[in-house]
Design an enzyme around this catalytic site. Structure first.
Site, PDB file in Angstrom:
ATOM      1  N   CYS A  36       0.815  -1.227   0.000  1.00 50.57           N
ATOM      2  CA  CYS A  36       0.000   0.000   0.000  1.00 50.57           C
ATOM      3  C   CYS A  36       0.847   1.275   0.000  1.00 50.57           C
ATOM      4  O   CYS A  36       0.338   2.349  -0.315  1.00 50.57           O
ATOM      5  CB  CYS A  36      -0.939  -0.004   1.191  1.00 50.57           C
ATOM      6  SG  CYS A  36      -1.950  -1.488   1.261  1.00 50.57           S
ATOM      7  N   ASN A  94      -9.986  -0.289   0.106  1.00 52.11           N
ATOM      8  CA  ASN A  94      -8.520  -0.187   0.098  1.00 52.11           C
ATOM      9  C   ASN A  94      -8.009  -0.697  -1.246  1.00 52.11           C
ATOM     10  O   ASN A  94      -8.101  -1.885  -1.528  1.00 52.11           O
ATOM     11  CB  ASN A  94      -7.982  -1.038   1.260  1.00 52.11           C
ATOM     12  CG  ASN A  94      -6.468  -1.096   1.304  1.00 52.11           C
ATOM     13  OD1 ASN A  94      -5.793  -0.692   0.366  1.00 52.11           O
ATOM     14  ND2 ASN A  94      -5.939  -1.636   2.400  1.00 52.11           N
ATOM     15  N   HIS A 118      -3.338   6.878   2.779  1.00 42.99           N
ATOM     16  CA  HIS A 118      -3.764   5.572   2.266  1.00 42.99           C
ATOM     17  C   HIS A 118      -5.115   5.246   2.899  1.00 42.99           C
ATOM     18  O   HIS A 118      -5.304   5.399   4.108  1.00 42.99           O
ATOM     19  CB  HIS A 118      -2.726   4.513   2.623  1.00 42.99           C
ATOM     20  CG  HIS A 118      -3.187   3.125   2.326  1.00 42.99           C
ATOM     21  ND1 HIS A 118      -3.772   2.797   1.133  1.00 42.99           N
ATOM     22  CD2 HIS A 118      -3.168   1.984   3.067  1.00 42.99           C
ATOM     23  CE1 HIS A 118      -4.101   1.519   1.152  1.00 42.99           C
ATOM     24  NE2 HIS A 118      -3.742   0.998   2.317  1.00 42.99           N
TER      25      HIS A 118
HETATM   26  N1  ACO Z   1     -18.126  -8.936   9.318  1.00 39.25           N
HETATM   27  C1  ACO Z   1     -18.577  -9.235  10.548  1.00 39.25           C
HETATM   28  N2  ACO Z   1     -17.754  -9.576  11.558  1.00 39.25           N
HETATM   29  C2  ACO Z   1     -16.428  -9.603  11.282  1.00 39.25           C
HETATM   30  C3  ACO Z   1     -15.904  -9.308  10.036  1.00 39.25           C
HETATM   31  C4  ACO Z   1     -16.818  -8.962   9.023  1.00 39.25           C
HETATM   32  N3  ACO Z   1     -16.426  -8.639   7.774  1.00 39.25           N
HETATM   33  N4  ACO Z   1     -14.569  -9.424  10.081  1.00 39.25           N
HETATM   34  C5  ACO Z   1     -14.243  -9.780  11.321  1.00 39.25           C
HETATM   35  N5  ACO Z   1     -15.377  -9.902  12.068  1.00 39.25           N
HETATM   36  C6  ACO Z   1     -15.509 -10.277  13.462  1.00 39.25           C
HETATM   37  C7  ACO Z   1     -14.378 -11.134  13.953  1.00 39.25           C
HETATM   38  O1  ACO Z   1     -14.617 -12.500  13.644  1.00 39.25           O
HETATM   39  C8  ACO Z   1     -14.411 -10.856  15.415  1.00 39.25           C
HETATM   40  O2  ACO Z   1     -15.439 -11.616  15.996  1.00 39.25           O
HETATM   41  P1  ACO Z   1     -15.271 -12.283  17.449  1.00 39.25           P
HETATM   42  O3  ACO Z   1     -15.077 -11.125  18.397  1.00 39.25           O
HETATM   43  O4  ACO Z   1     -16.562 -13.011  17.638  1.00 39.25           O
HETATM   44  O5  ACO Z   1     -14.058 -13.152  17.361  1.00 39.25           O
HETATM   45  C9  ACO Z   1     -14.822  -9.388  15.506  1.00 39.25           C
HETATM   46  O6  ACO Z   1     -15.429  -9.076  14.238  1.00 39.25           O
HETATM   47  C10 ACO Z   1     -13.655  -8.448  15.712  1.00 39.25           C
HETATM   48  O7  ACO Z   1     -12.611  -8.845  14.826  1.00 39.25           O
HETATM   49  P2  ACO Z   1     -11.294  -8.008  14.701  1.00 39.25           P
HETATM   50  O8  ACO Z   1     -10.355  -8.693  13.762  1.00 39.25           O
HETATM   51  O9  ACO Z   1     -10.808  -7.673  16.077  1.00 39.25           O
HETATM   52  O10 ACO Z   1     -11.892  -6.697  14.005  1.00 39.25           O
HETATM   53  P3  ACO Z   1     -11.236  -5.275  13.854  1.00 39.25           P
HETATM   54  O11 ACO Z   1     -12.065  -4.286  14.502  1.00 39.25           O
HETATM   55  O12 ACO Z   1      -9.775  -5.288  14.156  1.00 39.25           O
HETATM   56  O13 ACO Z   1     -11.413  -5.034  12.299  1.00 39.25           O
HETATM   57  C11 ACO Z   1     -10.031  -5.000  10.342  1.00 39.25           C
HETATM   58  C12 ACO Z   1     -10.739  -5.850  11.378  1.00 39.25           C
HETATM   59  C13 ACO Z   1     -11.097  -4.228   9.574  1.00 39.25           C
HETATM   60  C14 ACO Z   1      -9.263  -5.898   9.412  1.00 39.25           C
HETATM   61  C15 ACO Z   1      -9.093  -3.988  11.035  1.00 39.25           C
HETATM   62  O14 ACO Z   1      -8.270  -4.675  11.953  1.00 39.25           O
HETATM   63  C16 ACO Z   1      -8.238  -3.228  10.069  1.00 39.25           C
HETATM   64  O15 ACO Z   1      -8.710  -2.376   9.354  1.00 39.25           O
HETATM   65  N6  ACO Z   1      -6.904  -3.446  10.098  1.00 39.25           N
HETATM   66  C17 ACO Z   1      -5.990  -2.710   9.258  1.00 39.25           C
HETATM   67  C18 ACO Z   1      -6.045  -3.144   7.823  1.00 39.25           C
HETATM   68  C19 ACO Z   1      -5.059  -2.351   7.012  1.00 39.25           C
HETATM   69  O16 ACO Z   1      -4.757  -1.218   7.331  1.00 39.25           O
HETATM   70  N7  ACO Z   1      -4.511  -2.902   5.944  1.00 39.25           N
HETATM   71  C20 ACO Z   1      -3.586  -2.154   5.125  1.00 39.25           C
HETATM   72  C21 ACO Z   1      -2.546  -2.936   4.606  1.00 39.25           C
HETATM   73  S1  ACO Z   1      -3.075  -4.125   3.419  1.00 39.25           S
HETATM   74  C22 ACO Z   1      -1.778  -4.330   2.363  1.00 39.25           C
HETATM   75  O17 ACO Z   1      -0.727  -3.808   2.518  1.00 39.25           O
HETATM   76  C23 ACO Z   1      -2.002  -5.223   1.146  1.00 39.25           C
END
Ligand code: ACO
Length: 317
Positions: free
Chosen positions: A110, A274, A244
């Site tokens: 990214c 993204n 980003h």
């Molecule tokens: N829909 C519903 N529930 C979901 C989903 C979804 N799409 N995805 C995860 N959950 C659930 C999980 O299973 C978990 O459930 P549980 O508590 O029962 O176990 C709960 O939601 C919380 O999961 P987390 O992984 O803690 O969710 P988080 O709030 O961290 O969100 C996310 C996840 C969106 C991926 C976030 O961590 C994020 O944005 N991270 C950064 C991503 C990023 O910046 N990427 C850039 C680089 S990519 C690259 O370089 C190619």
């Protein structure tokens, strides 16, 4: 430093995939994706390659710059979803737009567009380059794991580009790499060797969301502080920050850490998700075309992602 941006362009494929569409593929909901990520829809390609997306963004940038493709002396493309390792996406763009210059790809996930922009700046500083075309292009839908709800809801396809020329508007830049294949990885995929004994995982995006999230908030704040300090300004003096687009909560927390209003950050994650290397380039193009930038305005671009990597720069418009 060494360049000024003289034209930008972007392109996204026509097909829109809404959060409701995704909830038919995996166990998710519009409410969860909107609240936790900030995405409402993303564009996905049905018949265009990564290079096709790059070509359309490139043509728009070249047109906006008021030059023709044969006036380009360099093409650098950032991508992690190239159609082929050889030829490079940049080489395919070169052929399609009728340019005759050297062309190659860089890979820094990214952060890729900003790594490519800095590479072009270094080439321009070396001399002999009248115009360089810098592109970020991704067809991430090709490498997303469509059964993993924690990643497939985030990403989208698209491309953005900028034409740069010698100038003094690119004031300060900073590139950062912290090598780590545990947090974000896109393996090359299984190989052909009958001799190799280790397992070679599938080519798809793997990401530890929360670790990436913390890395991202820290890097945006640190990188913006660093480049503004090096430019002799404060973050408050920036008219806009083009980040980003990975998660609107990341931007919100980074804005608080920096003590700048959220309104300074240009957000379009709701429409595109993204798009990795393309993300900053698409947002920059939208900002330029909005007509909101006046000569002399200070803006910062910043990105973070796989590598792990991050990058930022300050530009005087
Ligand atoms: N829909 C519903 N529930 C979901 C989903 C979804 N799409 N995805 C995860 N959950 C659930 C999980 O299973 C978990 O459930 P549980 O508590 O029962 O176990 C709960 O939601 C919380 O999961 P987390 O992984 O803690 O969710 P988080 O709030 O961290 O969100 C996310 C996840 C969106 C991926 C976030 O961590 C994020 O944005 N991270 C950064 C991503 C990023 O910046 N990427 C850039 C680089 S990519 C690259 O370089 C190619």
């Amino acid at each position: 430093m060494s360049i000024r941006i003289i034209g930008t362009g972007s392109y996204v494929p026509e097909k829109i995939l809404t959060n409701d569409d995704l909830s038919e593929l995996v166990d998710t909901s519009d409410e969860w994706i909107t609240q936790r990520v900030g995405v409402k829809q993303r564009h996905v390609s049905v018949n265009e390659t990564t290079a096709d997306l790059a070509v359309k963004a490139a043509q728009r940038a070249v047109e906006a710059a008021g030059i023709t493709a044969d006036e380009l002396d360099l093409i650098v493309t950032a991508t992690v979803s190239a159609d082929s390792l050889c030829p490079s996406t940049a080489a395919l763009v070169q052929a399609a737009i009728g340019a005759k210059c050297p062309a190659f790809d860089v890979s820094s996930a990214c952060s890729g567009f900003l790594f490519a922009l800095d590479t072009a700046a270094a080439f321009v500083a070396r001399g002999g380059i009248r115009h360089a075309l810098v592109i970020g292009a991704e067809r991430l839908s090709r490498i997303v794991n469509w059964t993993d709800r924690s990643t497939c809801v985030i990403f989208g396809d698209g491309a953005g580009a900028a034409v740069v020329a010698p100038g003094d508007n690119y004031l300060v830049s900073h590139l950062f790499t912290q090598g780590n294949d545990d947090v974000i990885s896109i393996p090359a995929g299984p190989g052909n060797s009958p001799f190799y004994e280790r397992e070679e995982p599938a080519r798809q995006i793997n990401m530890k969301g929360q670790e990436t999230f913390k890395f991202a908030v820290r890097r945006i704040a640190d990188d913006i502080r660093l480049v503004t300090a090096k430019a002799g300004i404060t973050p408050e003096q920036l008219k806009y920050i083009v980040p980003h687009q990975a998660n609107s909560r990341i931007i919100d927390l980074a804005a608080r850490k920096l003590g700048v209003p959220m309104e300074k950050f240009r957000l379009n994650i709701d429409r595109y998700g993204n798009t990795s290397s393309a993300s900053v380039a698409i947002s920059l193009d939208e900002l330029v075309r909005s007509g909101e930038l006046q000569p002399g305005d200070l803006i910062a671009l910043c990105a973070f992602g796989g590598g792990l990597s991050s990058a930022a720069c300050v530009i005087r418009w």
